[in-house]
Design an enzyme around this catalytic site. Structure first.
Site, short mmCIF file in Angstrom:
data_model
loop_
_atom_site.label_atom_id
_atom_site.label_comp_id
_atom_site.label_asym_id
_atom_site.label_seq_id
_atom_site.Cartn_x
_atom_site.Cartn_y
_atom_site.Cartn_z
N ASP A 116 -5.91 -5.48 6.14
CA ASP A 116 -7.08 -5.05 5.37
C ASP A 116 -8.03 -6.22 5.16
O ASP A 116 -9.24 -6.12 5.41
CB ASP A 116 -6.59 -4.50 4.02
CG ASP A 116 -7.65 -3.67 3.31
OD1 ASP A 116 -8.76 -3.51 3.85
OD2 ASP A 116 -7.37 -3.16 2.21
N TYR A 140 0.82 -1.22 0.00
CA TYR A 140 0.00 0.00 0.00
C TYR A 140 0.85 1.28 0.00
O TYR A 140 0.31 2.38 -0.04
CB TYR A 140 -0.91 0.03 1.22
CG TYR A 140 -2.15 -0.83 1.12
CD1 TYR A 140 -2.10 -2.06 0.47
CD2 TYR A 140 -3.34 -0.42 1.68
CE1 TYR A 140 -3.22 -2.86 0.39
CE2 TYR A 140 -4.48 -1.22 1.60
CZ TYR A 140 -4.40 -2.44 0.96
OH TYR A 140 -5.52 -3.23 0.88
N ASP A 168 -2.89 -17.09 6.24
CA ASP A 168 -3.98 -17.92 5.73
C ASP A 168 -4.57 -18.79 6.83
O ASP A 168 -5.79 -18.99 6.89
CB ASP A 168 -3.53 -18.77 4.53
CG ASP A 168 -2.18 -19.42 4.72
OD1 ASP A 168 -1.37 -18.90 5.49
OD2 ASP A 168 -1.93 -20.45 4.08
N LYS A 184 2.90 -13.57 6.72
CA LYS A 184 3.14 -14.61 5.73
C LYS A 184 4.64 -14.82 5.59
O LYS A 184 5.22 -14.88 4.50
CB LYS A 184 2.50 -14.20 4.39
CG LYS A 184 2.39 -15.31 3.37
CD LYS A 184 1.44 -16.42 3.79
CE LYS A 184 1.35 -17.47 2.68
NZ LYS A 184 0.69 -18.70 3.15
#
Length: 420
Positions: free
Chosen positions: A311, A166, A287, A233
């Site tokens: 987000d 972002y 995840d 992640k």
């Protein structure tokens, strides 16, 4: 025009005429009774939900404090209204106002998809260095939810706001800039990239990570939260999200050692029994965390995430408890708190007095808590929950609640006020 607010310099918008600047005592606690609160009503449904929010907030303050406290609302501008008035999407006056008064609230703002102006929300975050997006998510009794036990969801997401993908460092496919970066990667770094690729850079820094974790840990300590979970992640992106995990742990163990215990220490040294007064530091792959918020939500209390993960997760959590219509949020740094409705502008409902103002009202509740006006915050939440329980709701909830009474946006606000 001469202003009583020394140092506030405006070129295009009128100065406020009443109210006070936010002040803090020697311990950093806010101490103010008549604050000026800049507000941006927003685009689309923004004017409707902003008016509803102001009615509810003003009523709660009056009920709790009589005439001893009052918000002096002062309109500043961004989005379509600003563009129509000044030819600018965000005038510098608006940035100046938020920097000066330290607290502000806004409705949703338009951002075209795929081109045109850049996200106004991202612009605010980066120009004001609002490095933390804070999103508390809990279930309100009576709100329809896809979960069997939505009452188990009670989490606060601390999402890094200024870095990650972002950050806006990207170049269009086949542009000279993208081709230059691809050429550099291939010749200097030995990395092969298809020549027709768009290119984006994903910066994650020690500074950005540690200040976010620091804010989340202070919040957890001040509010008696049981755990702080780092969501990342890092198994794939080892030097960005993996480093995010590492730096979060460093912050916890180097700066908050007396308050925290790692999950590994909990099971290896304490047989799973949390010592009194300790906050458990956990980490989860992103995840897997999406499964956890559905299957074991009661085990998680504060989440700390890079920008993109946060987000996704905060919106998914909102869906678990009934949707974005009741999801508040704030963009913050160590001085400024900018509260906002977390959903979009819903232009097809603009001016129809139809949509749910709950997100905006609950964001204002966060603002009241930030001011230290906890009685008004608690009264607002209680009255809102009682209104929903009684079946008086806007169309988005009414279509899911058998026997409910559908009311307008302003009607919902009035019903909340009547329950106070």
């Amino acid at each position: 025009m001469t202003s009583k607010f020394q140092g506030l310099k405006l070129q295009k918008i009128n100065y406020p005429t009443e109210g006070e600047v936010i002040k803090r005592d020697e311990k950093g606690k806010i101490n103010v009774n008549f604050p000026v609160i800049p507000y941006i009503e927003g685009d689309g449904i923004g004017p409707d939900i902003t008016k509803a929010m102001q009615l509810v907030v003003d009523t709660a303050i009056k009920k709790c404090y009589g005439d001893s406290k009052k918000i002096h609302w002062w309109e500043v501008y961004a989005g379509e209204k600003s563009y129509n008035l000044f030819g600018e999407w965000i005038p510098e006056d608006t940035m100046e106002a938020i920097r000066y008064f330290k607290i502000a609230i806004k409705g949703p703002l338009t951002t075209p998809v795929g081109g045109g102006i850049r996200s106004l929300n991202v612009t605010f975050r980066q120009k004001l260095d609002l490095y933390a997006c804070v999103r508390p998510v809990r279930h309100f009794s009576g709100v329809p939810s896809p979960l069997k036990e939505p009452n188990k969801v009670d989490m606060v997401v601390f999402r890094e706001n200024t870095e990650d993908v972002y950050a806006g460092i990207e170049w269009e496919a086949e542009s000279k800039e993208a081709l230059k970066v691809i050429d550099f990667l291939e010749k200097e770094m030995g990395k092969s990239v298809r020549p027709d690729s768009g290119i984006g850079i994903k910066p994650i820094s020690i500074t950005g990570t540690k200040r976010l974790m620091r804010m989340a840990l202070k919040y957890a300590i001040d509010n008696g939260k049981k755990s702080v979970t780092i969501v990342h992640k890092g198994n794939i992106m080892k030097f960005t999200e993996g480093a995010f995990r590492k730096w979060c742990y460093e912050t916890a163990l180097e700066e908050f050692r007396d308050f925290v215990i790692t999950e590994e220490e909990l099971f290896n040294e304490h047989r799973g029994e949390v010592p009194a007064g300790k906050i458990v530091i956990k980490d989860r792959i992103a995840d897997a965390m999406f499964q956890q918020i559905l299957l074991r939500p009661e085990e998680y209390h504060v989440l700390v995430t890079p920008n993109l993960n946060g987000d996704y997760l905060s919106d998914a959590l909102a869906a678990a408890v009934g949707g974005l219509g009741l999801a508040p949020g704030a963009n913050m740094n160590d001085e400024i708190a900018f509260f906002e409705a977390t959903h979009g502008t819903a232009p097809k409902y603009a001016g129809l007095d139809k949509v749910n103002p709950g997100s905006m009202i609950l964001s204002a509740v966060m603002m009241l808590q930030h001011l230290g006006w906890n009685e008004a915050a608690e009264l607002t939440v209680k009255a809102m929950e009682e209104t929903i329980k009684s079946g008086i709701v806007t169309y988005d909830l009414a279509r899911q609640m058998e026997g409910s009474k559908e009311v307008s946006c302003s009607g919902f606000a009035k019903a909340i006020c009547e329950k106070m």
